[in-house]
Design an enzyme around this catalytic site. Sequence first.
Site, PDB file in Angstrom:
ATOM      1  N   MET A  24      58.087  74.699 -32.183  1.00 31.86           N
ATOM      2  CA  MET A  24      57.769  73.966 -33.408  1.00 31.86           C
ATOM      3  C   MET A  24      56.342  73.437 -33.394  1.00 31.86           C
ATOM      4  O   MET A  24      55.601  73.581 -34.363  1.00 31.86           O
ATOM      5  CB  MET A  24      58.763  72.820 -33.601  1.00 31.86           C
ATOM      6  CG  MET A  24      58.557  72.045 -34.886  1.00 31.86           C
ATOM      7  SD  MET A  24      58.665  73.071 -36.373  1.00 31.86           S
ATOM      8  CE  MET A  24      60.441  73.092 -36.607  1.00 31.86           C
ATOM      9  N   ASP A  43      50.612  68.426 -24.488  1.00 31.06           N
ATOM     10  CA  ASP A  43      51.883  68.583 -23.779  1.00 31.06           C
ATOM     11  C   ASP A  43      51.626  68.242 -22.319  1.00 31.06           C
ATOM     12  O   ASP A  43      50.600  68.647 -21.759  1.00 31.06           O
ATOM     13  CB  ASP A  43      52.406  70.021 -23.917  1.00 31.06           C
ATOM     14  CG  ASP A  43      53.901  70.119 -23.627  1.00 31.06           C
ATOM     15  OD1 ASP A  43      54.673  70.424 -24.557  1.00 31.06           O
ATOM     16  OD2 ASP A  43      54.313  69.879 -22.465  1.00 31.06           O
ATOM     17  N   SER A 129      64.184  66.347 -37.622  1.00 28.91           N
ATOM     18  CA  SER A 129      64.904  66.998 -38.711  1.00 28.91           C
ATOM     19  C   SER A 129      66.056  66.154 -39.239  1.00 28.91           C
ATOM     20  O   SER A 129      66.621  66.472 -40.271  1.00 28.91           O
ATOM     21  CB  SER A 129      65.421  68.371 -38.268  1.00 28.91           C
ATOM     22  OG  SER A 129      66.145  68.258 -37.067  1.00 28.91           O
ATOM     23  N   HIS A 150      58.581  66.790 -41.789  1.00 26.53           N
ATOM     24  CA  HIS A 150      59.587  67.719 -41.263  1.00 26.53           C
ATOM     25  C   HIS A 150      59.229  69.143 -41.675  1.00 26.53           C
ATOM     26  O   HIS A 150      59.477  69.556 -42.801  1.00 26.53           O
ATOM     27  CB  HIS A 150      60.982  67.329 -41.784  1.00 26.53           C
ATOM     28  CG  HIS A 150      62.060  68.267 -41.348  1.00 26.53           C
ATOM     29  ND1 HIS A 150      63.189  68.499 -42.093  1.00 26.53           N
ATOM     30  CD2 HIS A 150      62.173  69.063 -40.239  1.00 26.53           C
ATOM     31  CE1 HIS A 150      63.955  69.392 -41.463  1.00 26.53           C
ATOM     32  NE2 HIS A 150      63.354  69.742 -40.350  1.00 26.53           N
ATOM     33  N   ASN A 200      68.845  69.077 -44.465  1.00 33.57           N
ATOM     34  CA  ASN A 200      69.857  69.127 -43.413  1.00 33.57           C
ATOM     35  C   ASN A 200      71.069  68.268 -43.732  1.00 33.57           C
ATOM     36  O   ASN A 200      72.179  68.549 -43.267  1.00 33.57           O
ATOM     37  CB  ASN A 200      69.260  68.736 -42.066  1.00 33.57           C
ATOM     38  CG  ASN A 200      68.449  69.866 -41.466  1.00 33.57           C
ATOM     39  OD1 ASN A 200      68.595  71.019 -41.859  1.00 33.57           O
ATOM     40  ND2 ASN A 200      67.575  69.556 -40.531  1.00 33.57           N
TER      41      ASN A 200
END
Length: 420
Positions: A24, A43, A129, A150, A200
Site C-alpha cells: 500500500m 520504513d 480502511s 484511505h 468498507n
Amino acid sequence: MTQANLPSSVNDIQQVAVIGAGTMGRGIAISFANAGIKVTLLDLNEDVRAQAMSYIEGIYAGMVKRERITQAQADERLACFSLSGDYADIADVQLAIEAVYENIDLKKTIFKQLDETLNANAILATNTSYLDVDAIAAATSRPEQVLGLHFFSPAHIMKLLEIVRGEKTAPAVLQLAEDLGQHIGKVAVVAGNCHGFIGNRMLEPYVFQARRLLLEGALPAQVDSALQNFGMAMGPFRMYDVVGIDLEWRSRQLSGVQLPEGSPEELNVRVDNQLCEQERFGQKSGKGYYRYEKGSREAIVDESVEALIVETSEKAGFTRRDISDEEIVDRCILALVNEGAKILEEGIARNSADIDKVYLNGYGFPKERGGPMAYADGCGLAEILARTEALAEKFGEACAAAPLLKKLAESGGKFSDIAN
C-alpha cells in the site's frame, strides 16, 4: 498553532512522507511521484525499503516498455523518491501518510512519533480502511491536522480516495485534502468517521449475505456468477482471492476479539478461517476460494473447497437448499443499498452521489446502473422497500429495512433528495 500556518494550497505540498513501504505504501508513493511531488518512503526495515524501490523501478520500467510513458518521464518520476529508516529525515514534510497494517496501537505509536518529530504545520493522515480516525488523532497534540486518506489497492491504479473527516479535523485541512486528491488524479469522496467509513462499511453486509448464502446452499462460483451477471466487475469470492482472504483473518487475530461461537458473525467466517489455516490466501498463494495455475489469474473451481463448504455448513446445522441467482442478487445488492441508506441518514456521506462514486470507483459496481443508490432510485424506493421487507421476513433482522428507506419509500422520495 493557527490554521494560517498550514499549507494553504496544493502548491504548498512540496514533500510528502509515506510511513510503511509495503504494497500500500509503495502505491501511495507512486501516486504522488506521478504528480511530480517529492516523496520519502519511510520504513524501519532496510530489506523492505530495498524491495520497495525495486518494485517501483519495475513499475516504471513496465510503463516505458508498454509505451505508457517515455524513459525521460520515468527518470523524472524516479527522481521524486527517497528512502529512509529515520523519522528525523522527514521532519520538514508538509504531509505524512501512515500506511502500515491495521493495528490501532501501532498506528497510535506512529502518530505520536510523527507529532513529536514533524514540523508544527505538517498534516498527518492515516490510510486505515476502517479504524477510528479520532482515536488515532488523539495520540497527537494536533487533532485538527489529522484525517484519513484511505487509498484503495493498488493505490497507484485505483481511482478512489476516501477522505475521512475526524471530529476535530479543520475545514481547511479537509478542503486541501480534496484539492490534493484531485491533483493526483483521484476521485475524492469525503466520509465521516465510523467503522469502515462508506465503502468498507457497506461491504460488510454485502459480504455477510454472500458468505451466508454459502452456508445455506450456494457455492462460490454461483454467487460470483450471479453478481457478475448483474454487472459487478467481480463477485465477492473472486474479489477476496484478489485482495487476499488472509487480510480479514489476520485482522481478526490482531484485534484479539473473539466472535461468540455459533453467532451469525462467527458462523460466517468459519470457511474463511479454514481456508487461511490451509494457507489458501487467494491468488498470491495460488489457491483460495478457487485455484490458479502458475502465472494465471483465471479462477478455476476447486472441488475440495466446495466439499469444505458443504461439510462446514452441515456441521453448523444448516439444511442445504437450491438458491436462485435472483435471490443471490437481491440479498447482496439490497444489503448494499440498505447500509447506504443508514450511512446517508447518519450524515457519514454528504449525499447519495458520493456513495455511488465510492462504489463505482472502488468496488466495481456496474457503471450502467449508476451506483447502488442510483440503482435503487431507478427501481423506485417503494419496490426496493417491498423486496427488502420480503427478505427480512424470510431471513431475519440482518435484512431489516433502514428507517430512511422506509421514510422515503412511503413519501415517494428518492435517496438523491437527501443532502447533508
